[in-house]
Design a protein around this motif. Sequence first.
Motif, short mmCIF file in Angstrom:
data_model
loop_
_atom_site.label_atom_id
_atom_site.label_comp_id
_atom_site.label_asym_id
_atom_site.label_seq_id
_atom_site.Cartn_x
_atom_site.Cartn_y
_atom_site.Cartn_z
N MET A 1 20.26 74.63 159.82
CA MET A 1 21.00 75.25 158.83
C MET A 1 22.37 75.61 159.46
O MET A 1 22.40 75.95 160.43
CB MET A 1 20.19 76.57 158.30
CG MET A 1 19.35 76.18 157.23
SD MET A 1 18.92 78.20 156.57
CE MET A 1 18.25 77.50 155.30
N SER A 2 23.39 75.45 158.47
CA SER A 2 24.65 76.11 158.59
C SER A 2 24.75 77.76 158.58
O SER A 2 23.81 78.22 157.93
CB SER A 2 25.73 75.47 157.85
OG SER A 2 25.60 75.70 156.64
N VAL A 3 25.85 78.15 158.99
CA VAL A 3 25.98 79.77 158.71
C VAL A 3 26.27 79.97 157.35
O VAL A 3 25.66 80.74 156.79
CB VAL A 3 27.45 79.98 159.59
CG1 VAL A 3 27.75 81.73 159.03
CG2 VAL A 3 27.06 79.94 161.04
N HIS A 4 26.72 79.04 156.57
CA HIS A 4 27.04 79.05 154.95
C HIS A 4 25.71 78.96 154.50
O HIS A 4 25.29 79.92 153.63
CB HIS A 4 28.07 78.27 154.55
CG HIS A 4 28.04 78.12 153.16
ND1 HIS A 4 28.94 78.97 152.45
CD2 HIS A 4 27.55 77.36 152.09
CE1 HIS A 4 28.93 78.99 151.16
NE2 HIS A 4 27.99 77.85 150.94
N ASP A 5 24.71 78.24 155.01
CA ASP A 5 23.53 78.02 154.20
C ASP A 5 22.56 79.47 154.59
O ASP A 5 21.82 80.06 153.63
CB ASP A 5 22.68 76.95 154.82
CG ASP A 5 23.27 75.62 154.16
OD1 ASP A 5 24.19 75.82 153.19
OD2 ASP A 5 22.96 74.50 155.05
N ASP A 6 22.78 79.79 155.68
CA ASP A 6 22.27 81.14 155.96
C ASP A 6 22.46 82.28 155.40
O ASP A 6 21.78 83.27 154.71
CB ASP A 6 22.03 81.39 157.72
CG ASP A 6 21.38 80.38 158.46
OD1 ASP A 6 20.43 79.80 158.15
OD2 ASP A 6 21.72 80.55 159.57
#
Length: 95
Positions: A1-6
């Motif tokens: 997961m990317s930071v944006h997704d998190d």
Amino acid sequence: MSVHDDLSSIQRSLDDLSRSVTRLEQRLGSGGLEVRRVRTDADHLRESVALLRAAAAPDAPKRADLVTIPDTPYDGSLWTDSDDEGLGARDRRAP
């Protein structure tokens, strides 16, 4: 997961939490200390995630470069108006 997704996942969870707290406020009343604390904590979490989102933004300002401190000794004249730390003033005895 990317930071944006998190961060998006956290935001969805906070939205669910906020809705649940609202339902509790309707059932228990919003005047009780416990309910007010939960509401305040949920609001603080929302603010914290907003700060994280702003810090993780690609156009967020980056930390300034580190400043190198030289190993050479400082000029002694910088310290003429100060006392030696822990030793007291130059013209007096320590108690």
